[in-house]
Enzyme design. Structure first.
Site, PDB file in Angstrom:
ATOM      1  N   GLU A   1       3.479   1.434  -8.605  1.00  0.00           N
ATOM      2  CA  GLU A   1       3.740   2.873  -8.744  1.00  0.00           C
ATOM      3  C   GLU A   1       4.509   3.198 -10.015  1.00  0.00           C
ATOM      4  OE1 GLU A   1       4.238   4.434  -4.152  1.00  0.00           O
ATOM      5  OE2 GLU A   1       5.994   4.301  -5.424  1.00  0.00           O
TER       6      GLU A   1
ATOM      7  N   GLU B   1      -5.966  -2.521  -4.543  1.00  0.00           N
ATOM      8  CA  GLU B   1      -7.375  -2.905  -4.670  1.00  0.00           C
ATOM      9  C   GLU B   1      -7.801  -2.936  -6.127  1.00  0.00           C
ATOM     10  OE1 GLU B   1      -5.948  -0.532  -2.800  1.00  0.00           O
ATOM     11  OE2 GLU B   1      -7.306   0.121  -1.217  1.00  0.00           O
TER      12      GLU B   1
ATOM     13  N   CYS C   1      -8.671   3.891  -0.187  1.00  0.00           N
ATOM     14  CA  CYS C   1      -8.801   5.324  -0.445  1.00  0.00           C
ATOM     15  C   CYS C   1     -10.114   5.596  -1.198  1.00  0.00           C
ATOM     16  CB  CYS C   1      -7.602   5.819  -1.256  1.00  0.00           C
ATOM     17  SG  CYS C   1      -7.649   5.361  -2.998  1.00  0.00           S
TER      18      CYS C   1
ATOM     19  N   CYS D   1     -10.428   3.994  -4.662  1.00  0.00           N
ATOM     20  CA  CYS D   1     -10.640   2.542  -4.579  1.00  0.00           C
ATOM     21  C   CYS D   1     -12.042   2.227  -4.069  1.00  0.00           C
ATOM     22  CB  CYS D   1      -9.573   1.890  -3.704  1.00  0.00           C
ATOM     23  SG  CYS D   1      -7.951   1.873  -4.517  1.00  0.00           S
TER      24      CYS D   1
HETATM   25 ZN    ZN Z   1      -6.669   3.322  -3.416  1.00  0.00          ZN
END
Ligand code: ZN
Length: 130
Positions: free
Chosen positions: A44, A55, A82, A85
């Site tokens: 992050e 990923e 998500c 990804c």
């Molecule tokens: Zn993701």
């Protein structure tokens, strides 16, 4: 046989996550067709938009290491990738299989189940050499 090792690699990578803002640590591991495993973790940034998902890090690590065909991906903790990804995974193999452990059992889900009717390279008007 590889699925347990893949999940363990994702778990280990999760411990290295840099997720001081969301506290949503994630680890991922991908398996290539030669049986090699590459791992990644959430990284992050304070502005969030520059955050890289586990990923993506695992897949980028595999590509940077010369992996040719990626076949399976595990996430830790168990979750579905998500949308970004899923698109990232699909770029490298429309038949990727996601592996996760739930209630003590190893389960799998295919890209077709995760991301049907996807936009991919076949939607682009590319010359055949690309
Ligand atoms: Zn993701």
């Amino acid at each position: 046989m590889f699925d347990k090792a893949l999940i363990e690699a994702a778990h280990k990578a999760c411990e290295n996550s840099h997720a001081p803002y969301s506290k949503a640590s994630r680890g991922a591991a991908v398996l290539d067709s030669d049986g090699r495993i590459y791992s990644g973790c959430t990284v992050e940034l304070a502005n969030y938009s520059g955050t890289v998902h586990a990923e993506q890090v695992a897949i980028a690590s595999a590509i940077a290491s010369g992996a040719k065909k990626l076949v399976r991906l595990a996430l830790y903790p168990a979750d579905y990738p998500c949308g970004i990804c899923r698109q990232f995974m699909r770029e490298f193999n429309p038949e990727f299989v996601v592996v996760y452990q739930q209630d003590g059992e190893i389960r799998t889900v295919t890209m077709d189940e995760l991301y049907p009717n996807v936009f991919g390279r076949e939607n682009l008007q590319l010359p055949p050499t690309l």
